[in-house]
Write a protein that holds these residues in place. Structure first.
Motif, PDB file in Angstrom:
ATOM      1  N   SER A   7       0.847  -1.191   0.000  1.00 49.46           N
ATOM      2  CA  SER A   7       0.000   0.000   0.000  1.00 49.46           C
ATOM      3  C   SER A   7       0.879   1.236   0.000  1.00 49.46           C
ATOM      4  CB  SER A   7      -0.903   0.013   1.241  1.00 49.46           C
ATOM      5  OG  SER A   7      -0.119   0.148   2.423  1.00 49.46           O
ATOM      6  N   GLY A   8       0.235   2.392  -0.229  1.00 52.74           N
ATOM      7  CA  GLY A   8       0.965   3.640  -0.182  1.00 52.74           C
ATOM      8  C   GLY A   8       1.555   3.901   1.184  1.00 52.74           C
ATOM      9  N   ARG A   9       0.815   3.563   2.234  1.00 57.36           N
ATOM     10  CA  ARG A   9       1.322   3.758   3.591  1.00 57.36           C
ATOM     11  C   ARG A   9       2.549   2.879   3.834  1.00 57.36           C
ATOM     12  NH1 ARG A   9      -0.587   5.776   8.320  1.00 57.36           N
ATOM     13  NH2 ARG A   9      -2.541   6.296   7.313  1.00 57.36           N
TER      14      ARG A   9
ATOM     15  N   LEU B 248      -3.444  -4.587  -6.711  1.00 60.47           N
ATOM     16  CA  LEU B 248      -2.476  -3.900  -7.562  1.00 60.47           C
ATOM     17  C   LEU B 248      -1.352  -3.287  -6.728  1.00 60.47           C
ATOM     18  CD1 LEU B 248      -4.759  -2.000 -10.097  1.00 60.47           C
ATOM     19  CD2 LEU B 248      -3.197  -3.864 -10.626  1.00 60.47           C
ATOM     20  N   PRO B 249      -0.103  -3.333  -7.227  1.00 62.18           N
ATOM     21  CA  PRO B 249       0.990  -2.650  -6.536  1.00 62.18           C
ATOM     22  C   PRO B 249       0.790  -1.145  -6.624  1.00 62.18           C
ATOM     23  CG  PRO B 249       1.724  -3.409  -8.667  1.00 62.18           C
ATOM     24  CD  PRO B 249       0.339  -3.968  -8.477  1.00 62.18           C
ATOM     25  N   LEU B 250       1.408  -0.432  -5.718  1.00 64.50           N
ATOM     26  CA  LEU B 250       1.214   1.006  -5.653  1.00 64.50           C
ATOM     27  C   LEU B 250       1.511   1.721  -6.968  1.00 64.50           C
ATOM     28  CD1 LEU B 250       0.489   3.448  -3.944  1.00 64.50           C
ATOM     29  CD2 LEU B 250       2.883   3.578  -3.250  1.00 64.50           C
ATOM     30  N   PRO B 251       2.605   1.409  -7.693  1.00 63.04           N
ATOM     31  CA  PRO B 251       2.847   2.117  -8.957  1.00 63.04           C
ATOM     32  C   PRO B 251       1.697   1.981  -9.951  1.00 63.04           C
ATOM     33  CG  PRO B 251       4.827   0.947  -8.287  1.00 63.04           C
ATOM     34  CD  PRO B 251       3.724   0.487  -7.379  1.00 63.04           C
ATOM     35  N   ALA B 252       1.080   0.796  -9.993  1.00 69.06           N
ATOM     36  CA  ALA B 252      -0.031   0.591 -10.928  1.00 69.06           C
ATOM     37  C   ALA B 252      -1.247   1.403 -10.497  1.00 69.06           C
ATOM     38  CB  ALA B 252      -0.385  -0.890 -10.997  1.00 69.06           C
ATOM     39  N   VAL B 253      -1.525   1.459  -9.191  1.00 65.90           N
ATOM     40  CA  VAL B 253      -2.662   2.242  -8.703  1.00 65.90           C
ATOM     41  C   VAL B 253      -2.432   3.724  -8.983  1.00 65.90           C
ATOM     42  CG1 VAL B 253      -4.034   2.846  -6.684  1.00 65.90           C
ATOM     43  CG2 VAL B 253      -3.160   0.534  -6.926  1.00 65.90           C
ATOM     44  N   GLU B 254      -1.208   4.184  -8.787  1.00 66.39           N
ATOM     45  CA  GLU B 254      -0.913   5.589  -9.074  1.00 66.39           C
ATOM     46  C   GLU B 254      -1.107   5.897 -10.553  1.00 66.39           C
ATOM     47  OE1 GLU B 254       1.810   8.013  -7.366  1.00 66.39           O
ATOM     48  OE2 GLU B 254       2.318   6.767  -5.656  1.00 66.39           O
ATOM     49  N   GLN B 255      -0.718   4.964 -11.403  1.00 66.50           N
ATOM     50  CA  GLN B 255      -0.918   5.161 -12.838  1.00 66.50           C
ATOM     51  C   GLN B 255      -2.402   5.299 -13.157  1.00 66.50           C
ATOM     52  OE1 GLN B 255       0.734   2.032 -15.269  1.00 66.50           O
ATOM     53  NE2 GLN B 255      -0.451   2.645 -17.058  1.00 66.50           N
TER      54      GLN B 255
END
Length: 565
Positions: free
Chosen positions: A146-148, A435-442
């Protein structure tokens, strides 16, 4: 909003460290980093002492330049390798090569070999050194759930970095005083080999990488990484400020020896004592940062950390006493903790995953040049003027840049806060949770807003599917087989069946109340969801469940087509 009680902040700090320990892959990666960085810090002290003994302050400055020049130019060409495949393999290679080089240098020093050979081995270890941290930085988002947890991982790594800056020089000081410089280098080599062993065979679920029939040349891929930075102003700013901080760190290579031996008359072992003071301040600063893990503003704390990487040097130049030097270097260490935690998190948030290792490597290459420039600048100023003038002149650089960049960094804080809200909305959708954080950010960066009034149709059964929807506010009714199947509320998504199965819409969705929807286009949505095994599996299960609810009769006929993407 009221202040969170201190006890609550301490609990969140403890949870940050616990999350890193409970995640096996993250734990091994962090321990590897600690072993590698401790080895590097101890070796740097030993190398500086060897150089100073052979040629004085100018020789120490030349060490900084000679050891970083090869890495500054070679590392960017190798960086695309870390974006092509599994990044832990880069870590194993880098740590192992450095460990062997450190041990070889120990043998040369023990046999009173020429300084040129020692410098050559140091230069050989510098190239993998500048590959290690970028690959590690790019690996952390994939290992974090997660982002945290990513923020926590950078905080923990900052603490480990700070501890390494304390333990490495302290061990070096003890070994120099009780054994010799060669022993420091030998112990550093053993620690480097342990770092390689810790990440060997690391297991984790990584996003799938497309393998084109013909890859572009490494030079072209390296240039693409530079273009990523150039086209993102905020990313350019963060890298520029970090490079200035590294230039000051390069000057510290010279200052640590000259201040200890000439200005404060502490002897050669005093070099390790001064660097240990920096490490102690970094440890304390990292603990403070961990308490602020969920309350800080990254840009603001980053600016403060940059400022603290210069002002204390100027104060040492004004008040050249041992107590002042130790306390000021501890303050520099605290600033280092802020730069590491805030700066690396910002870069990880601003850079795309497909080029993340190249972005971090660009920083390392700029840093390598800045380290050499800083060490040479400090040496020149000492030769031309005095130690005090050099400390004051270089010490004012970072504070001036931090003040000039303050407004831009505070604006960046606001944009990151808005992005966090969108990430939180997407992570509430069960299908997107794996989803990993980079994918969620995308995905979050590709969100668009659509509003629909009560009673209006969002899409009808049989329509062509081109968007995925997440409800930000309001309620929507889902209709299938002539009846209302369910009602969806805030934080729920819909529309994935047509996108994942390349079929027309299988149901009709209408606005039960006024709706605020966030949409993703088909290519962005499917590319992220199907590019990662756990989310692809969750998406398949969600599609099967939805088909049984929306069109029970058709689901049985389509069972053979419901294999995992």
């Amino acid at each position: 909003m009221g202040r969170r009680p201190t006890r609550g902040r301490l609990g969140e700090a403890a949870a940050a460290f616990a999350s890193n320990w409970r995640n096996p892959s993250l734990r091994r990666a962090q321990l590897s980093f600690f072993a590698e960085w401790t080895a590097g810090c101890a070796f740097t002290v030993a190398l500086s002492v060897v150089a100073f003994t052979s040629g004085g302050a100018l020789a120490v400055g030349l060490v900084g330049l000679i050891t970083v020049a090869p890495s500054a130019f070679l590392t960017p060409l190798l960086a695309p390798l870390a974006d092509r495949g599994r990044r832990e393999r880069v870590l194993v290679f880098a740590a192992a090569v450095r460990g062997v080089a450190f041990i070889a240098a120990a043998v040369v020093v023990a046999m009173s070999g020429p300084l040129a050979v020692v410098l050559l081995l140091a230069a050989a270890s510098a190239v993998p050194a500048t590959l290690y941290r970028p690959a590690h930085s790019a690996l952390l988002p994939t290992l974090s759930r997660s982002g945290r947890e990513l923020t926590s991982a950078n905080v923990v790594r900052g603490l480990l970095d700070s501890t390494a800056n304390l333990i490495g020089p302290a061990v070096a000081a003890v070994l120099i005083a009780t054994v010799n410089v060669a022993a420091v280098m030998a112990v550093s080599g053993a620690a480097g080999l342990c770092a390689a062993a810790l990440v060997f065979g690391l297991r984790y679920d990584a996003p799938a990488r497309q393998t084109p029939e013909r890859r572009p040349a490494l030079v072209r891929e390296a240039i693409e990484g530079i273009q990523v930075v150039i086209h993102r102003r905020d990313l350019t700013l963060v890298l520029t400020l970090t490079t200035a901080q590294i230039l000051t760190r390069g000057a510290l290579i010279v200052f640590s020896v000259v201040v200890a031996v000439q200005l404060l008359s502490m002897g050669e072992a005093g070099t390790g004592t001064l660097m240990a003071a920096l490490g102690a301040g970094a440890v304390i600063g990292s603990l403070a940062v961990s308490i602020l893990v969920s309350t800080w503003r990254l840009g603001a704390w980053f600016a403060i950390g940059i400022g603290l990487w210069g002002l204390p040097f100027a104060l040492i130049g004004v008040f050249p006493q041992q107590a002042t030097a130790l306390s000021m270097l501890a303050l520099v260490g605290a600033g280092n903790a802020l730069v590491d935690a805030a700066g690396f998190t910002l870069i990880g948030r601003l850079a795309p995953d497909t080029a993340m290792a190249r972005v971090f490597t660009l920083l390392e290459s700029l840093g390598a040049i800045a380290t050499g420039a800083g060490s040479m600048l400090a040496s020149a100023l000492i030769q031309w003027f005095s130690i005090e003038v050099a400390l004051i002149a270089i010490g004012l650089l970072c504070p001036a840049l931090a003040v000039a960049s303050w407004w831009r960094l505070r604006t960046l804080d606001r944009s990151v806060a808005a992005l966090d809200a969108e990430i939180g909305l997407l992570q509430n959708v069960p299908m997107l949770d794996p989803l990993p954080l980079p994918a969620v950010e995308q995905l979050a960066r590709g969100l668009q807003t659509v509003t629909t009034s009560t009673g209006e149709t969002v899409f009808a059964q049989g329509d062509v599917g081109d968007l995925y929807y997440v409800i930000e506010s309001g309620e929507a009714d889902v209709w299938g087989a002539g009846r209302r199947i369910t009602t969806l509320g805030a934080g729920e998504g819909f529309g994935e069946i047509a996108l994942l199965r390349s079929t027309p819409r299988t149901a009709t969705v209408t606005a039960r109340t006024d709706l605020t929807l966030r949409t993703l286009d088909a290519e962005c949505f499917t590319g992220a969801v199907l590019g990662y095994v756990p989310s692809a599996r969750a998406a398949t299960q969600n599609v099967e469940s939805s088909l049984r609810r929306y069109a029970p009769g058709d689901a049985a006929d389509d069972a053979a087509d419901d294999a995992a993407p």
